[in-house]
Design a protein around this motif. Structure first.
Motif, short mmCIF file in Angstrom:
data_model
loop_
_atom_site.label_atom_id
_atom_site.label_comp_id
_atom_site.label_asym_id
_atom_site.label_seq_id
_atom_site.Cartn_x
_atom_site.Cartn_y
_atom_site.Cartn_z
N LEU A 21 0.68 -0.92 -0.33
CA LEU A 21 0.10 -0.22 -0.37
C LEU A 21 0.87 1.12 0.29
CD1 LEU A 21 -2.88 -1.74 2.63
CD2 LEU A 21 -3.09 -1.14 0.33
N ARG A 22 0.48 2.50 0.16
CA ARG A 22 1.03 3.45 -0.17
C ARG A 22 0.61 4.80 0.52
NH1 ARG A 22 2.24 4.26 -5.32
NH2 ARG A 22 4.19 4.01 -5.06
N ALA A 23 1.40 4.75 1.42
CA ALA A 23 1.01 5.83 2.40
C ALA A 23 0.30 6.99 1.99
CB ALA A 23 1.73 5.60 3.86
N ILE A 24 -0.06 7.86 2.23
CA ILE A 24 -0.40 9.62 1.27
C ILE A 24 -0.71 10.00 2.59
CG2 ILE A 24 -0.89 11.47 -0.54
CD1 ILE A 24 -1.85 8.32 -1.98
N VAL A 25 0.17 11.08 2.98
CA VAL A 25 -0.08 12.48 3.67
C VAL A 25 0.42 13.74 3.69
CG1 VAL A 25 0.34 13.19 6.66
CG2 VAL A 25 0.43 10.86 5.78
N VAL A 44 11.07 8.66 10.75
CA VAL A 44 9.46 8.18 10.26
C VAL A 44 10.74 6.69 9.62
CG1 VAL A 44 7.90 7.06 9.35
CG2 VAL A 44 7.93 9.34 10.70
N GLU A 45 11.70 7.32 8.72
CA GLU A 45 12.15 5.91 7.86
C GLU A 45 12.63 5.18 9.03
OE1 GLU A 45 15.11 4.53 4.98
OE2 GLU A 45 14.60 6.52 5.27
N ARG A 46 13.70 5.57 9.89
CA ARG A 46 14.47 5.06 10.99
C ARG A 46 13.45 4.18 12.20
NH1 ARG A 46 16.94 9.79 11.10
NH2 ARG A 46 16.31 10.21 13.07
N GLU A 47 12.72 4.79 12.53
CA GLU A 47 12.05 4.00 13.72
C GLU A 47 10.49 3.10 13.12
OE1 GLU A 47 10.02 7.48 16.47
OE2 GLU A 47 11.70 8.72 16.34
N TYR A 48 10.33 3.58 12.15
CA TYR A 48 9.26 2.40 11.72
C TYR A 48 9.88 1.18 10.16
CZ TYR A 48 6.22 4.65 14.61
OH TYR A 48 5.76 5.67 15.48
N HIS A 49 11.37 1.52 10.25
CA HIS A 49 12.27 0.55 8.84
C HIS A 49 11.36 -0.87 8.89
CE1 HIS A 49 14.58 -1.60 7.52
NE2 HIS A 49 15.32 -0.34 6.68
N ALA A 77 4.33 7.21 0.82
CA ALA A 77 6.21 5.65 1.09
C ALA A 77 4.82 4.81 0.87
CB ALA A 77 5.93 5.93 2.54
N ARG A 78 5.62 3.67 0.36
CA ARG A 78 5.03 2.69 0.54
C ARG A 78 5.65 1.11 0.66
NH1 ARG A 78 8.19 0.85 -5.06
NH2 ARG A 78 6.97 -1.91 -4.41
N THR A 79 4.15 0.59 1.87
CA THR A 79 3.96 0.36 3.47
C THR A 79 3.93 -1.12 3.11
OG1 THR A 79 1.96 0.47 3.83
CG2 THR A 79 3.31 2.47 4.54
N ARG A 80 3.87 -2.33 4.34
CA ARG A 80 3.78 -3.22 4.45
C ARG A 80 2.29 -3.41 4.39
NH1 ARG A 80 8.11 -6.97 4.38
NH2 ARG A 80 10.08 -6.44 5.20
N THR A 81 1.62 -5.23 4.14
CA THR A 81 0.50 -4.66 4.55
C THR A 81 -0.59 -4.74 5.58
OG1 THR A 81 0.11 -6.08 2.12
CG2 THR A 81 -1.78 -6.19 3.93
N GLY A 82 -0.99 -3.55 5.73
CA GLY A 82 -1.55 -3.70 7.00
C GLY A 82 -1.07 -2.17 8.30
N ALA A 83 0.34 -2.14 7.51
CA ALA A 83 1.15 -0.96 7.67
C ALA A 83 1.04 0.51 7.80
CB ALA A 83 2.47 -1.22 8.11
N LEU A 84 -0.15 0.20 7.11
CA LEU A 84 -0.64 2.01 5.84
C LEU A 84 -1.04 2.85 7.58
CD1 LEU A 84 -1.42 3.63 3.69
CD2 LEU A 84 -3.62 2.87 4.05
N TRP A 85 -2.11 2.23 7.97
CA TRP A 85 -2.25 3.46 8.72
C TRP A 85 -1.27 3.79 10.23
CZ3 TRP A 85 -5.19 -0.24 6.87
CH2 TRP A 85 -6.38 0.43 6.43
N THR A 86 -0.87 3.11 10.36
CA THR A 86 0.43 2.70 11.56
C THR A 86 1.36 3.97 11.05
OG1 THR A 86 0.58 0.93 12.49
CG2 THR A 86 2.75 1.72 12.87
N VAL A 87 2.34 3.73 10.11
CA VAL A 87 2.75 4.83 9.51
C VAL A 87 2.50 6.42 8.68
CG1 VAL A 87 3.91 5.37 7.11
CG2 VAL A 87 3.97 2.91 7.98
N GLU A 88 0.84 6.64 8.42
CA GLU A 88 0.37 7.92 8.10
C GLU A 88 0.18 8.23 9.91
OE1 GLU A 88 -3.10 6.69 6.41
OE2 GLU A 88 -2.05 6.98 4.28
N ARG A 89 0.00 7.41 10.81
CA ARG A 89 -0.18 7.93 11.80
C ARG A 89 0.87 9.22 12.91
NH1 ARG A 89 -3.38 4.02 13.24
NH2 ARG A 89 -1.80 2.79 14.18
N ALA A 90 2.25 7.93 12.84
CA ALA A 90 3.67 8.81 12.65
C ALA A 90 3.99 10.03 12.32
CB ALA A 90 4.08 6.85 12.11
#
Length: 303
Positions: free
Chosen positions: A178-182, A206-211, A248-261
């Motif tokens: 998925l692609r996170a878009i903020v 964010v890249e370091r903390e949620y690699h 950013a391109r995220t793994r399945t299920g991580a979309l909302w985690t990355v967008e919130r961060a």
């Protein structure tokens, strides 16, 4: 005399009894043959899906569906053939056809549900455990997927029962990536170069903390698409300011985690660096408090 009467009685009953026993034997043979045939076909179906297995959940669903359809078909035909040993089933079939036609007119929605459910399963639109959005109204995890109905449980715990024929559009969040878009909007008074510098720092943090939440590059070197500034995506559709977009391109299920961060860290970084976020404001025109109130952007002066 008694023995002669019994002999004559036996001679009279023998043809009919033999006929009944013969029919019972044939009916039993038909049912046993149907059972054996079903088990053979069921094993054959299972072997096929073992060889061509890709998605275990999808293949198991299709295997169960085909086995169930074959079981009903074989047992129905076997029962009719066994019954035909005792009575003429032609009138029964004709009557069943009329009744089935009447039921069919009254159960069109049920038929639509079943047909739609079959294609949902066959086309692998979604399966149990997927996070989906259905018809733009219900978002949750698929708990059950049947031929007639699909059940979805929202994050709040509410459970929705949706007839398959009512499913028009499906947004599946459990496909490979998925692609996170903020997006974030800043007043026009802010320096876009300074904003870009702060946003770049947020992306790297964010890249370091949620690699582990991002899609790795196929070459094994870094990430396929780490958090990055897509650019200024709006300066004329709103009077609040200019809009930056981060992707950013995220793994399945991580979309909302990355967008919130991303949203939280952007907010915090802007506060730390004295950069204002745009928001709607109002100004009063005139000298009296009851003067005309008109909307204005965050950069509008107080008159």
């Amino acid at each position: 005399m008694l023995s002669d009467d019994l002999t004559r009685l036996w001679q009279g009953l023998k043809p009919g009894l033999l006929s009944i026993l013969t029919k019972l034997f044939r009916a039993a043979v038909i049912m046993v043959a149907a059972l054996v045939l079903y088990r053979l076909i069921s094993r054959f179906i299972h072997r096929i899906f073992q060889v061509a297995r890709r998605d275990p959940q999808r293949e198991k669903t299709l295997e169960t569906l085909l086995s169930s359809a074959v079981r009903y078909l074989i047992y129905t035909v076997a029962a009719m053939m066994a019954l035909n040993q005792f009575v003429n089933i032609t009138p029964i079939i004709a009557g069943a056809g009329v009744v089935g036609l009447a039921i069919g007119f009254g159960a069109q929605s049920l038929v639509k549900d079943i047909i739609t459910g079959f294609f949902i399963i066959f086309e692998d639109q979604f399966h149990v455990g997927d996070l989906v959005e259905i018809n733009g109204q219900v978002t949750g995890t698929v708990e059950e997927l049947g031929l007639r109905m699909t059940t979805v449980r929202e994050w709040s715990g509410k459970k929705f029962y949706i007839a398959n024929s009512e499913i028009k559009t499906v947004r599946n969040y459990n496909r490979d990536e998925l692609r996170a878009i903020v997006t974030v909007t800043f007043p026009f008074e802010e320096d876009p170069r300074r904003i870009r510098t702060v946003l770049e720092q947020v992306c790297r943090e964010v890249e370091r903390e949620y690699h582990e939440e991002f899609i790795p590059d196929p070459s094994g070197q870094g990430l396929a698409e780490p958090p990055q500034i897509y650019g200024v995506t709006d300066i004329d559709k709103t009077d609040k300011g200019g809009q930056f977009t981060i992707t950013a391109r995220t793994r399945t299920g991580a979309l909302w985690t990355v967008e919130r961060a991303l949203r939280e860290k952007i907010w915090q970084a802007c506060r730390d660096n004295g950069i204002r976020l745009a928001y709607p404001t109002r100004v009063y025109v005139g000298n009296q408090p009851g003067g005309e109130e008109v909307p204005a952007g965050s950069n509008s002066p107080m008159l």
